[in-house]
Scaffold this active site. Structure first.
Site, PDB file in Angstrom:
ATOM      1  N   HIS A   1       9.376  -3.848  -4.742  1.00 24.37           N
ATOM      2  CA  HIS A   1       8.953  -3.455  -3.392  1.00 24.37           C
ATOM      3  C   HIS A   1       7.419  -3.508  -3.331  1.00 24.37           C
ATOM      4  O   HIS A   1       6.866  -4.020  -2.376  1.00 24.37           O
ATOM      5  CB  HIS A   1       9.498  -2.067  -3.069  1.00 24.37           C
ATOM      6  CG  HIS A   1       9.330  -1.659  -1.646  1.00 24.37           C
ATOM      7  ND1 HIS A   1       9.734  -2.454  -0.591  1.00 24.37           N
ATOM      8  CD2 HIS A   1       8.778  -0.550  -1.084  1.00 24.37           C
ATOM      9  CE1 HIS A   1       9.447  -1.842   0.551  1.00 24.37           C
ATOM     10  NE2 HIS A   1       8.870  -0.686   0.288  1.00 24.37           N
TER      11      HIS A   1
ATOM     12  N   HIS B   1       3.127  -6.802   3.933  1.00 23.61           N
ATOM     13  CA  HIS B   1       4.372  -6.032   4.000  1.00 23.61           C
ATOM     14  C   HIS B   1       4.988  -6.237   5.379  1.00 23.61           C
ATOM     15  O   HIS B   1       4.513  -5.685   6.368  1.00 23.61           O
ATOM     16  CB  HIS B   1       4.071  -4.558   3.747  1.00 23.61           C
ATOM     17  CG  HIS B   1       5.300  -3.692   3.610  1.00 23.61           C
ATOM     18  ND1 HIS B   1       6.580  -4.177   3.810  1.00 23.61           N
ATOM     19  CD2 HIS B   1       5.441  -2.380   3.278  1.00 23.61           C
ATOM     20  CE1 HIS B   1       7.444  -3.193   3.633  1.00 23.61           C
ATOM     21  NE2 HIS B   1       6.779  -2.099   3.303  1.00 23.61           N
TER      22      HIS B   1
ATOM     23  N   CYS C   1      11.853   0.009   6.077  1.00 24.22           N
ATOM     24  CA  CYS C   1      11.542  -1.136   5.207  1.00 24.22           C
ATOM     25  C   CYS C   1      12.694  -1.591   4.330  1.00 24.22           C
ATOM     26  O   CYS C   1      12.543  -2.546   3.559  1.00 24.22           O
ATOM     27  CB  CYS C   1      10.313  -0.812   4.370  1.00 24.22           C
ATOM     28  SG  CYS C   1       8.929  -0.348   5.426  1.00 24.22           S
TER      29      CYS C   1
END
Lengths: 260, 401
Positions: free
Chosen positions: B293, B327, B164
């Protein structure tokens, strides 16, 4: 500018046929090399992690450990770049097989092992390394592109960098298509300094990949494993002779010469 | 030795996600706090969750010359490249500097793995079926190889795949190549598309929320997976005086803690932030906004909220926008870099979408709703599996004035 000056402080190699860099040196000197074990020792990992980690990670860790030991550097201090053309094909084959039949039965551990930065993750945990770590690929040019990334990091930030490049064998339908039949991993600790033995000049070039003659074993490994594209450079380091052009992308080469 | 990084001009940027195609669609969704999440209508067998799916990917065709790379991930890449005049701006940069002086660095976590999954579902005599029996789409470099061919890039090309943080770390790689003078400009970005590997993989880790994700909510239940494509063009700032936005610097670190959970102490995140402060020559108090995040996993959000409270004054506003986009994993870095740049350009703080009851651990830094505020310097956080951390700092080009 299109050239970088680096030095090589440590070298690691592992394959079932090569237990380390000394075995490659033996092979290049025309002697029978000391063969590796069936499974890389990867003693840098704790016993629990060694059981949990797939072979692709063990190969990368073993090569990395050898290179860092030769360099005399602390593993915790080294920024690292882990390159691999195809990542863990065994895990990819497992994932796709399970997803095709019983997706809700996917193993959580094998899922986290499937990320391309699995080896970088296991390594930084084992080495207690908080320095930047990366995981890269560039198809058949993965070694050359990874070397460029590592050398640029070393020169731009004036720090030593660990480069690891490894690929596992392919299995299943994916392996049938990709065609990797050989395990191979290698590692270099490189830095922008000028006080260690092997000083190299790396320059971007439009030239196609080329290298001096190599033993037939090396040529076969290069055919059967994308990461073995490192062998021309490793042979330069082993023999102290020659130069080579590594593929850094489909269009770009990296001309590696020894600096006297 | 202290290494400072030179600011780079961001001369083009774009994103395509569940919020829509291009900057205007993203700005509109952010201003109205319109979520792009929908009930999962994608996975090959049912999985009760919400996803951030991009409309129109299936209908798109790649240019004929690049047909060998045809797959969902590369169609999403091509959809993303066609927004906001990005192709024309790349073409101009290629003419300005030459194709060999242009680098391409893209992040992805799963690339075109969905094509491999599909192949395994319809094997022909134990082999991948004829229409998918193409090496070019069963490799993690598939995305970058396709984009390099489509854009005619002849300089360094690299895929960064650090889960990620992938498409945040590409900014750092590009900055180094430009600083050393190996290239004059770099295209950075990332693409990740929906696939069974991540939907069922995160499900196996019990990280997927059955409801739309609620980052930093007291009752958050996990992530909602999305897909996205985003790109930016970076050039030396002095040669692009008209550019409104600069990349001030990048910070990177490793957690050295665990493969799939962040270090709860936040040490890795803090090291990446201190790296950026030093490189960009800024203090924490200079940061006006942070796009967090904020995945809505229990552990990430607890760690990240504590780091914000520890390091920044309350004049620094913070929020996660994953409640809107989902996400997008390896594409999250570029999508949130683009959202951060939109916030700087437009002078507003996007609200932390999806919240019902804030986690009591969240300090007063959190912007739960949109705020109008002039911003000079803003950060974007990206933290990935394997403990891979990257933070980016952007600024308005007039921030020094």
């Amino acid at each position: 500018m299109n050239a970088l000056a680096i030095q090589i402080e440590g070298i690691g190699v592992w394959s079932p046929q090569l237990a380390g860099f000394h075995a490659l040196q033996d092979l290049l000197a025309g002697e029978m090399p000391a063969t590796g074990a069936a499974r890389p020792p990867a003693s840098a990992l704790s016993p629990i992690e060694r059981r949990r980690a797939p072979q692709s990670v063990l190969v990368a860790i073993e090569a990395a450990s050898q290179a860092v030991a030769m360099s005399g550097r602390a593993a915790s201090s080294l920024a690292c770049v882990f390159a691999s053309a195809y990542g863990d094909q065994v895990t990819t084959d497992y994932m796709c097989s399970v997803l095709a039949r019983t997706p809700t039965e996917l193993s959580p551990t094998r899922f986290h092992n499937s990320v391309h930065n699995a080896a970088a993750g296991y390594w930084t945990i084992a080495a207690d390394c908080h320095a930047p770590s990366s995981a890269t690929c560039a198809g058949s040019a993965s070694f050359g592109a990874g070397l460029l990334e590592a050398a640029v990091l070393a020169c731009a930030d004036n720090r030593p960098v660990l480069l690891v490049c490894s690929d596992d064998v392919g299995v299943g339908p994916l392996g049938e298509l990709i065609g990797g039949t050989q395990v191979f991993g290698c590692a270099l600790v490189l830095s922008p300094g000028k006080d260690a033995g092997h000083r190299l000049r790396l320059a971007l070039t439009a030239s196609a990949p080329r290298h001096p003659p190599l033993p037939t074993e090396c040529l076969a490994w290069m055919h059967d494993n994308a990461s073995a594209a490192a062998l021309p450079l490793l042979a330069m380091l082993a023999t102290g002779r020659g130069d080579c052009v590594l593929a850094a992308s489909e269009q770009l080469g990296l001309h590696v010469q020894r600096e006297m | 030795m202290r290494v400072t990084t030179l600011p780079l001009a961001v001369t083009a940027y774009t994103a395509t996600s569940a919020l829509g195609q291009g900057l205007d669609a993203h700005l509109d969704a952010l201003c109205r706090q319109r979520s792009g999440l929908r009930i999962n209508d994608f996975s090959n067998t049912p999985l009760p969750c919400w996803i951030g799916r991009v409309d129109g990917v299936e209908e798109l065709a790649l240019p004929a010359a690049q047909a060998e790379w045809d797959c969902r991930n590369n169609r999403l890449a091509w959809l993303g490249l066609r927004q906001d005049d990005f192709l024309a701006k790349v073409q101009a940069a290629r003419e300005r500097y030459g194709a060999k002086r242009l680098a391409l660095l893209l992040g992805t976590s799963t690339a075109s793995i969905r094509a491999t999954e599909e192949g395994y579902r319809r094997l022909e005599a134990g082999r991948l079926p004829a229409d998918l029996h193409r090496k070019s789409i069963h490799t993690p470099h598939s995305l970058t190889a396709f984009v390099a061919a489509a854009l005619g890039v002849e300089g360094p090309c690299l895929t960064v795949s650090t889960a990620c943080s992938s498409s945040a770390k590409v900014f750092a790689s590009a900055e180094r190549l430009i600083r050393l003078g190996l290239v004059d400009a770099a295209i950075v970005g990332g693409v990740d598309s929906l696939c069974d590997s991540t939907l069922f993989g995160f499900n196996a880790l019990e990280l997927v929320s059955p409801e739309p994700c609620r980052p930093f909510d007291a009752a958050r239940r996990g992530i909602s997976i999305g897909e996205a494509a985003g790109f930016a063009l970076l050039e030396r700032a002095p040669s692009q005086p008209q550019a409104e936005l600069h990349l001030l610097g990048c910070g990177e670190s490793s957690d050295a803690h665990h493969m799939s959970t962040p270090d709860p102490s936040g040490l890795g995140a803090e090291l990446a932030l201190r790296d950026i402060f030093e490189r960009a020559g800024i203090a924490a108090s200079a940061v006006d906004y942070i796009n967090l995040h904020g995945t809505a996993s229990q552990k990430n959000d607890a760690m990240e909220a504590a780091v914000v409270a520890r390091l920044f004054p309350t004049s620094t506003r913070v929020s996660s926008t994953k409640g809107l986009t989902g996400h997008s994993l390896g594409a999250a870095g570029i999508v949130e870099a683009v959202i951060t740049m939109l916030a700087l350009r437009e002078g507003f703080v996007p609200g932390n979408a999806g919240i019902i009851e804030p986690d009591p651990a969240c300090s007063e830094h959190f912007a739960w709703r949109n705020e109008t505020r002039s911003l000079r310097i803003a950060l974007s956080h990206s933290f990935g599996f394997g403990g891979s951390n990257a933070c980016l700092a952007f600024a308005r080009a007039d921030h020094i004035a």
